[in-house]
Design a protein around this motif. Structure first.
Motif: not given
Lengths: 191, 191
Positions: B4-8, B13-19, B74-80, B120-123
Motif C-alpha cells: 500500500i505504501l509503495f503503491d502510494f 517518484v519511482s524507488l529502487t530496491e535500495d531506497e 486511508e492514504l491521508d498524511a498529517l504533519t502536525p 525531497d521532491v516527493m515531499c
DNA sequence: ACAACTCGTTCACCTAAGTTAAGAAACGAA
DNA sequence: TTCGTTTCTTAACTTAGGTGAACGAGTTGT
C-alpha cells in the motif's frame, strides 16, 4: 523589489550570486493594475503568483454571485489549484489594488529546480509552512461564528478591513454584506 | 501494508530496491488502538502520520468543549502544525478506530532526504497537492451552509458519516450535534 | 448637470442554528 | 446481568444570519 524577494528567500535557503542572477534573468516582476483579472474560471494556466506589493483576490461565481475565499497580500504566495491538478480553474483571480507581482510558470520552476536543487528544498519548506498556516486559518474559521471571525480578522489582518471592499470582505467571512453591516453595528453598540 | 505504501509513493517518484529497503529499515509501521491520544495540547512532537488503515482525528478543546476540525483516513498524511513551527501543539490528535499508521519523525526525514534527494521532491509534490486540496475543501466549506456541507460530505466521504460519532461529525461541519440531528430529519422529510 | 450604477447601510420579516432540557438508545465496566 | 455513562434525538425557546426592499453617498459616463 529584488531585496524584498531575496530577504524572503533567505528565510529558507541562502543563495549564491549565481543563483540570484539566474532568478533575476527570468523576467519575473510584473506590475498589474487594479481590477485586472489574472485568471478566469475555465482557463488553464501554468502561472504562480507571489505578491511583492498590493493585493490579489480569489473568488468563485456561484449562481451569478461572487464568493471571495481568499486575499493575498505582501509576501503571500499563491499557486492556483489548476496548476497543481492540470484541470481548468474553477475560480477567478483578480487584482484588488495596483500591485507588483512575481509571476513564475511551471516550466521555469522545473528548469530552475533542476539546475539548483536548493529551490526544490525551498519550495518544499514553503508548501509545508503554507499548508500548516492554511490549516490553522481553516480551524479558526470552523470553530468560530461570523462575529468572532470579524473580530479575529480585526486583530490579525486589520489592514484588510481597510483596503478591501466590504461586500468582498463579507463573503470572505462567509456572510452577506447586510449581515456584516449589522454585525459591525452590534459590536459598536456593545462597547 | 508495504505494498500500500509503495503503491502510494509510486504515484510521485519511482524507488529502487535500495531506497525501499532504506525506508523499511526505519520501523515506521505502528498499530494503534481506538481512543489512543497521539498528541496532546501543549506537547511538542517531531512525528508525522500517514494512515494506512483506520481513522485519526484532530480536535481542539475550547471552553471545555471538543471541536473536531479534521479526520484523516486511508492514504491521508498529517504533519502536525507543531512539527512545522516548532511550537507546542494547540490541538489534540486521537484515534477514532483501531488503526495502522506510518509514523515518521523529522530526524528520520532529514536523514533519508539527505541520502535520497528524491524524497525531497516527493515531499514537495505531496505538500503542494495537499495544499491545493485543502484550499478546495476550505473554499467549499466557506461557500456553503451547514446543510449543503452535510450533503456534500454524503457525496464525497460517505464512509465518514458511518464510521465517526455524530457529535464529532457535527463539530466537523461547524455546528452543534442537535443541529445535525435536526438537519438530517429535515432532509429526510424533504425527500 | 444629469442619469445610471455601485456601494454601504438600515429595516422588516423569515429561517436556520444555538441553547437548554429531557428522554431514549447504545455502550462499558463491574 | 445491572448500573452508569455516553451518544443521539426531539422539543421549545432564543438569537443571529439570510432575504428583499429601500435609501443616501459616491462614481462614472454622457
Amino acid at each position: 523589489m529584488k531585496d524584498i524577494l531575496f530577504d524572503f528567500i533567505s528565510k529558507y535557503v541562502s543563495l549564491t550570486e549565481d543563483e540570484k542572477n539566474a532568478l533575476l534573468s527570468l523576467d519575473l516582476f510584473h506590475t498589474v493594475k487594479k481590477g485586472t483579472v489574472l485568471l478566469e474560471e475555465g482557463q488553464k494556466t501554468q502561472d504562480s503568483y507571489f505578491v511583492l506589493k498590493g493585493c490579489i483576490r480569489v473568488y468563485y461565481i456561484l449562481d451569478g454571485e461572487e464568493r471571495t475565499t481568499a486575499f493575498y497580500t505582501e509576501l503571500d504566495a499563491l499557486t492556483p489549484h489548476c496548476v497543481i491538478n492540470k484541470a481548468p480553474s474553477d475560480y477567478y483571480i483578480s487584482c484588488v489594488e495596483d500591485s507588483i507581482l512575481l509571476i513564475s510558470n511551471t516550466d521555469m520552476s522545473v528548469e530552475v529546480n533542476s539546475k539548483f536543487p536548493k529551490f526544490d528544498v525551498m519550495c518544499r519548506m514553503l508548501s509545508e509552512e503554507l499548508l500548516a498556516k492554511q490549516q490553522m486559518v481553516f480551524d479558526e474559521f470552523k470553530t468560530s461564528s461570523p462575529e468572532q471571525r470579524y473580530l479575529n480578522l480585526l486583530q490579525k489582518r486589520p489592514d484588510l478591513i481597510q483596503r478591501v471592499p466590504q461586500h468582498q470582505l463579507a463573503s470572505y467571512l462567509g456572510i452577506q454584506p447586510q449581515s456584516l453591516s449589522r454585525l459591525k453595528a452590534r459590536i459598536l453598540k456593545k462597547k
